[in-house]
Design a protein around this motif. Structure first.
Motif, PDB file in Angstrom:
ATOM      1  N   GLU A   1      25.835  21.245 -73.591  1.00  0.00           N
ATOM      2  CA  GLU A   1      25.269  22.598 -73.546  1.00  0.00           C
ATOM      3  C   GLU A   1      26.086  23.493 -72.624  1.00  0.00           C
ATOM      4  O   GLU A   1      26.362  24.654 -72.939  1.00  0.00           O
ATOM      5  CB  GLU A   1      23.829  22.553 -73.065  1.00  0.00           C
TER       6      GLU A   1
ATOM      7  N   THR B   1      28.417  26.613 -73.818  1.00  0.00           N
ATOM      8  CA  THR B   1      28.215  27.948 -73.252  1.00  0.00           C
ATOM      9  C   THR B   1      29.546  28.551 -72.840  1.00  0.00           C
ATOM     10  O   THR B   1      29.783  29.758 -73.016  1.00  0.00           O
ATOM     11  CB  THR B   1      27.265  27.878 -72.038  1.00  0.00           C
TER      12      THR B   1
ATOM     13  N   TRP C   1      25.655  26.753 -82.975  1.00  0.00           N
ATOM     14  CA  TRP C   1      25.252  26.121 -81.713  1.00  0.00           C
ATOM     15  C   TRP C   1      24.558  24.793 -81.979  1.00  0.00           C
ATOM     16  O   TRP C   1      24.891  23.763 -81.383  1.00  0.00           O
ATOM     17  CB  TRP C   1      24.336  27.052 -80.934  1.00  0.00           C
TER      18      TRP C   1
ATOM     19  N   ILE D   1      25.939  21.021 -80.799  1.00  0.00           N
ATOM     20  CA  ILE D   1      25.175  20.156 -79.896  1.00  0.00           C
ATOM     21  C   ILE D   1      24.857  18.823 -80.588  1.00  0.00           C
ATOM     22  O   ILE D   1      24.899  17.756 -79.968  1.00  0.00           O
ATOM     23  CB  ILE D   1      23.873  20.848 -79.439  1.00  0.00           C
TER      24      ILE D   1
ATOM     25  N   VAL E   1      20.258  27.579 -73.182  1.00  0.00           N
ATOM     26  CA  VAL E   1      20.098  26.406 -72.325  1.00  0.00           C
ATOM     27  C   VAL E   1      18.764  26.550 -71.602  1.00  0.00           C
ATOM     28  O   VAL E   1      18.671  27.169 -70.534  1.00  0.00           O
ATOM     29  CB  VAL E   1      21.253  26.282 -71.324  1.00  0.00           C
TER      30      VAL E   1
END
Length: 517
Positions: free
Chosen positions: A10, A14, A239, A243, A351
């Motif tokens: 995460e 970012t 995203w 992940i 997050v």
């Protein structure tokens, strides 16, 4: 000490959003690139170590380009336009020189551009090469601080190398690139051309640069079934996909590693301008010490320290030319600069474990009277730790030089901070705590907004709580006549004419909280 752990994937994902913002590219560009790179890695049958290296190399490859951009801005104007055009051609040798010459001095006078082009040709572009190398090294160093190992740090220094050995700095010969960077370079260009021109454009760029910029074997794999590698790229949430692809299976970060990572992020933000160097660490230290002096609860103290470390990460989304301007900002430049707290908020919005940290960081330019940004919050909406962060940020900035002014000495900085309290913008208790830990003498009595005395502030707080004049007199053990006299002075000092306006002032400037009890 975090309420819930933060995953390494995460945090690094970012950072990829930092790259997107700093390079003026569409959000989630690097995330989509990473999905493609991982599909290529899987198809090529690479082992687990190369797969993990590809994942983290892809997410970090361009982060150095997004931060250390002052030299690029000096040479090329708005660095984001340079980055936007960088995929247009197969840049090596003469074509690279022509590309850079075209962009040199963008926005400058014709005479200055001629001089810059002459200097560039005379030095064979060594200055630009040095910048490119520094970007790679910065990303590699960050990988080291995140404890990602040499399998990621090594490929990152090859970001501008090429398959044919004609890249920058030219230390990798033909066919000598690390497997991870081969995959990332191809995925980067595939994503860019697919985004702008569809599958045909992606296939064409891969085919055209086969054996020059890109590994021919990987190009052949992609061109054999491009639909597979690009499937759903414009439809799913990149995203979530990235992940889910985490090769470290959701590895959690310890508190110590998270603190180290946040310090590294702050350092990265400060690379945006030479004038920012050391700012984030200075703010973090001041805020942490001030919070301790105020007796903040443990978790709030941790959140404050981390928020201070990353409070300026959004600066990477604003061109360096804005931060390095020596003349007063234009309206457009001012508006760009004022977006940086919002950009920080946006980067970390996914997050969940960092929500309280990010909320604090995003408020470092908010002010108690509602004059701050990006949301124009007033005192009632600005928490204690955000007030400390705001005070620490202002003090640290005042003590550092900026393009338009020299650094202030201690007395001038204190006077400015006191004026901010007087004007109802900064919290008196937070300012006193920051000044105290910075080594300045702090009197027992707090500086109150608009020149109010302590007794006038007490009267105003009681008024804000809805008490009548007789009730205020009883609560403070003073006469009704004295209450009326105080209120007359209060109205004059704070520039209001009604009880409602006076009560709103008390809330917006934090007096109700500061003098509670």
């Amino acid at each position: 000490m975090s309420p819930e752990p933060v995953r390494l994937s995460e945090l690094v994902a970012t950072l990829s959003l930092v790259s997107d913002l700093g390079m003026g590219r569409p959000m989630e560009r690097v995330l989509r690139q990473t999905v493609i790179a991982m599909r290529l890695a899987d198809d090529a049958g690479v082992g687990p170590e190369v797969s993990a290296a590809t994942y983290y190399t892809s997410l970090l490859t361009w982060v150095g380009c997004a931060t250390d951009t002052s030299e690029l801005a000096e040479l090329f104007g708005d660095e984001t336009q340079l980055f936007a055009d960088s995929h247009d051609g197969d840049l090596a040798g003469v074509s690279m020189a022509m590309f850079l010459t075209k962009h040199l001095g963008h926005g400058s006078s014709p005479l200055r551009r001629i001089g810059m082009v002459g200097k560039f040709l005379a030095t064979a572009g060594r200055g630009v090469q040095k910048v490119m190398e520094s970007h790679c090294q910065a990303a590699s160093d960050l990988a080291g601080q995140l404890d990602l190992g040499e399998s990621v740090a090594g490929p990152l220094v090859q970001a501008f190398e090429r398959w044919d050995g004609r890249g920058v700095p030219g230390r990798a010969g033909k066919g000598q690139l690390a497997p991870a960077i081969r995959l990332v370079q191809l995925a980067d260009n595939i994503e860019a051309f697919h985004f702008s021109g569809g599958i045909d454009a992606a296939v064409e760029v891969a085919t055209t640069r086969r054996g020059t910029q890109f590994d021919p074997e990987l190009v052949d794999r992609f061109c054999a079934r491009p639909e597979y590698f690009l499937d759903g790229l414009g439809e799913f949430q990149a995203w979530d996909q990235v992940i889910a692809l985490d090769p470290r299976l959701g590895e959690r970060m310890t508190d110590a590693k998270l603190d180290t990572a946040f310090d590294a992020l702050g350092d990265f933000a400060d690379l945006k301008s030479p004038y920012f160097l050391g700012h984030s660490r200075g703010v973090a230290q001041l805020a942490a010490e001030a919070g301790a002096a105020m007796g903040l609860p443990d978790q709030e103290a941790v959140n404050l320290r981390r928020a201070a470390a990353i409070h300026d990460i959004g600066t990477v989304g604003v061109p360096s030319g804005v931060w390095d301007a020596t003349e007063p900002w234009t309206l457009a430049q001012s508006e760009r600069a004022r977006t940086h707290p919002y950009l920080a908020e946006r980067m970390f919005s996914r997050v969940a474990a960092l929500k309280p940290v990010v909320a604090c960081a995003a408020q470092h330019h908010e002010r108690l009277d509602g004059s701050g940004y990006p949301h124009g919050l007033t005192a009632a909406a600005i928490g204690p730790i955000a007030r400390v962060l705001a005070a620490a940020d202002v003090y640290q900035a005042l003590r550092q030089a900026r393009p338009h002014r020299p650094a202030m000495d201690g007395d001038a900085a204190v006077a400015t901070m006191r004026q901010e309290v007087h004007d109802g913008r900064l919290d008196a208790e937070a300012v006193n705590a920051v000044l105290g830990v910075a080594g300045h003498r702090v009197g027992r009595r707090a500086v109150l907004p608009s020149g109010l005395t302590r007794r006038e502030a007490d009267v105003l707080v009681q008024l804000a709580r809805g008490l009548s004049n007789p009730e205020i007199a009883e609560a403070l053990t003073i006469s009704r006549k004295t209450v009326s006299s105080h209120l007359e002075h209060i109205y004059t000092k704070i520039g209001v004419t009604t009880r409602t306006e006076a009560a709103l002032f008390a809330m917006r400037t934090g007096l109700v909280d500061t003098l509670a009890g």
